[in-house]
Structures are given as structure tokens and as C-alpha cells.
Design a protein around this motif. Structure first.
Motif: not given
Length: 394
Positions: A270-273, A327-330
């Protein structure tokens, strides 16, 4: 709720009771406790897990630094020669010394939360390492207890087999006497010898399993098999735990380290999003520099040699070839994967608890039947031996 009574014992399930951290003490064996404590102190896998936990905590403390201004100082000295023609001058070049001393202060404005989410991910990573260490403790203690019980059970099987061989040897002596008296065929002797040989063949595999259990315990204790000093623990000296704490479903998900680890990994995803989302927006920072430069240390204090700058800077990602978007989609897909893994971990945990509770009940039923069979067989053996001594049977 309790299991059926077997061997005059039954196990009761206590809903909502606390699970002790040193659960192996429920077996009431000082020798078992000593082996577990030795493994806790010297096991290399546990040491590696604890080191990973300290690493995660240190990375988290390092990550908190983004919330503070970054201050730096620089001093530089050197001898230079410049070409005046670069500035359109026709004068000849000169050699000179250049000494500069400056200080810089910068601060990143986390307007879109990228830095905060990065620290949040580090915090979740530290949580994951903490739960992984807790799981390592539980796994280690369970492996030690299982190995100790298996070693004691194999030793009990060896003793039972040796007792059986002794009884069959007595039978062989009686059969040989009958053959010498001409009241029995020699084939009876061969049949009893075959039984003895078959049971003796069982001893070597059982002793090999005892050795394997001892080697496993030595490895878990962090020593070489040749250096292990393991106490002999009789299977009968281990008390069967009577009161078994059973966690409620709402408590189970907060107790099991595998569930908590999966939850921490979900938090990291979640933080990576948030980090990938913040990278799509402008980055703003404030910076200021103050210093002085001159041809020697003596003239650094002159006003004419001082320089300074202060102001904000902004970086706007205009075109990145779709790398930020994908990158956000991944990151979102990784979150969905972690969410599915978390759900599966919870389901597997409930399945394991249900399997364990049913296994306890079925083991009690099996033990009850085996105790009855052993009692009947013992009574039959006693009657047969009494009849044999009375001369009533061959």
C-alpha cells in the motif's frame, strides 16, 4: 469441550485463554525446557532473524531523516588557470589560488506524501521483520519439541521391540525343548527364529531414526552432532497438556505471526502505491547556500569575497514515456497480489486450527482403542503363560 478419555486422561479446550509464550513447559519436563533454552540461545537461524530485525529498525530510523533539514558544509582549495578568451577577453591567462568555504541547508517539501509513504513502508518492513522473528521463535521451539518427542518415541519403540524379542526367545527355548522331546516339529523352531530375526531387523532403522533426531537437535542448538550433550528423556516423563487454550477467530488473526507478516507485506504494498503516485506530481524543495571564496584564507572574511543564494526549486515530470503511470499500475497490482496472499494466509490459518482440533479428538479416540487392545493383549499373554506353566497348553 474436551476430548474422549484415553488412558485415564482427557484434554480440555479453553476458549479465549491466553497462549503462554513458553508453551513447551506444559509438558512439565525440566530436561525439555533446558534443550529449548539452549536452542534459543545458540540457533544460527534465530540469530539471523534477529539481525534482520535490527537492520529493519535501523533502516526505519534512517528513513526518519527525510523529515528534517539537510545541513552540509564544504571546503575546497586548489590552484587554477583560466583562459580569458572564454569570456571574450584578450588578456593573457594567469595562475591563482582559489579557496572556498560554504554551508548548505536544504529541505524537501513533501507536498504529495511520497516521503511519508516511504517511511510508512520502512515501518511496515520493520514490523514484518519483527513478526518473522516471532515466527522463527515459534518454529524453533516447535521443531525442538517435536524432535525430542520423536526421539523419546523411537527409544520407546526400541525398548518394546527388545522386550518382544526377549519373549520370543523364551518361546524359542520352549519350542526347542519340545522338538528335542519329539512333541513338536522342527518347522516350529524355524518359524519362531524367523519372527525373532524380523523383529531384530526393525531395531536398526529405529536406532537410525534416534540418531537422526539427535543430529537434528544438535543442529537446532547450534552445535556439531559430535558436540551435543542431550539428556535422555523418557516418553513417559512427558506430561500430556490437559488444558489447551483455543483462540477466538478475532484473536487468532492478531496472534499468528504468519498472518501478521502477511498483513505487514500488504501495508508495504500500500505504501508503494503512495510512493509511485507522488512521483507523478511536482517535487518542491527549499535550499540555501552561504559561503566565501578567495585566493587565501586571509581574505575569506572580506565582504567582497562572500556569496550566498536562497530559493525554492521545483521539478515537474512532464514526459517519462509512461514509466511513472505504469510504475503506479504495477504497484497497484502488487497490492492486489499481497491482498490475495493475506486472505489465503488467514484461510490457511483457520484450516490448520480446525485440523489440529480434530486431530486431537481423533488421536484421543485412537489412543483409547489402542489402550483397550493393549490391555486385552496383556491379559491374554498372562493367561497363556499361566496355562503353559500349568501344563495345560503346548
Amino acid at each position: 469441550m474436551a476430548t474422549v478419555s484415553a488412558d485415564s486422561k482427557e484434554q480440555r479446550f479453553i476458549s479465549g485463554a491466553e497462549i503462554p509464550a513458553d508453551w513447551w513447559r506444559l509438558f512439565r519436563s525440566d530436561s525439555l525446557d533446558a534443550i529449548v533454552q539452549q536452542a534459543m540461545a545458540n540457533n544460527p537461524t534465530l540469530e539471523a532473524s534477529e539481525a534482520s530485525l535490527r537492520q529493519g529498525q535501523a533502516n526505519l530510523q534512517a528513513g526518519y531523516g527525510v523529515f528534517f533539514p539537510q545541513v552540509g558544509a564544504e571546503a575546497e582549495g586548489g590552484r587554477q588557470r583560466v583562459a580569458p578568451l572564454e569570456n571574450g577577453l584578450q588578456t593573457p591567462g594567469t595562475d591563482f589560488n582559489l579557496i572556498t568555504v560554504s554551508g548548505t541547508v536544504s529541505y524537501v517539501l513533501d507536498a504529495f506524501g511520497g516521503k511519508r509513504r516511504a517511511v510508512e513502508g520502512l515501518r511496515s518492513q520493520a514490523d514484518y521483520q519483527r513478526y518473522a522473528t516471532k515466527a522463527a521463535y515459534l518454529t524453533l521451539s516447535a521443531n525442538v519439541v517435536n524432535a525430542v518427542i520423536a526421539r523419546a518415541a523411537y527409544a520407546a519403540q526400541v525398548n518394546a521391540t527388545e522386550t518382544l524379542i526377549e519373549l520370543e526367545t523364551e518361546q524359542l527355548e520352549a519350542t526347542e525343548a519340545q522338538v528335542r522331546a519329539g512333541t513338536a516339529a522342527y518347522a516350529n523352531v524355524l518359524s519362531v527364529r524367523s519372527l525373532i530375526a524380523a523383529n531384530r531387523a526393525l531395531l536398526a532403522p529405529l536406532k537410525q531414526r534416534i540418531s537422526q533426531a539427535e543430529h537434528l537437535l544438535a543442529t537446532l542448538e547450534g552445535v556439531l552432532p559430535s558436540e551435543a550433550a542431550l539428556p535422555d528423556i523418557d516418553l513417559g516423563s512427558l506430561s500430556l497438556p490437559v488444558n489447551l487454550p483455543v483462540s477466538l477467530p478475532s484473536d487468532l488473526v492478531r496472534q499468528r505471526p504468519d498472518i501478521l507478516s502477511a498483513e505487514a507485506q500488504l501495508h508495504i504494498a500500500s505504501a508503494n502505491i503512495g510512493i509511485a503516485t507522488a512521483a507523478m506530481f511536482p517535487s518542491v524543495s527549499l535550499s540555501g547556500t552561504y559561503g566565501a571564496g578567495g585566493t587565501s584564507f586571509g581574505n575569506l572574511s572580506a565582504d567582497s569575497f562572500r556569496f550566498w543564494s536562497f530559493g525554492p526549486s521545483i521539478t515537474v515530470p512532464l514526459f517519462q514515456g509512461g514509466s511513472l503511470w505504469y510504475g503506479r499500475k504495477a504497484a497497484i497490482d502488487a497490492y492486489q497480489q499481497s491482498l490475495a496472499t493475506y486472505r489465503q494466509t488467514v484461510l490457511s490459518a483457520f484450516q490448520q486450527v480446525a485440523d489440529c482440533l480434530n486431530a486431537l479428538e481423533h488421536d484421543a479416540q485412537s489412543l483409547q482403542a489402542q489402550v483397550g487392545a493393549q490391555s486385552d493383549a496383556s491379559a491374554a499373554l498372562s493367561l497363556l503363560q499361566a496355562n503353559y506353566r500349568a501344563g495345560m497348553v503346548g
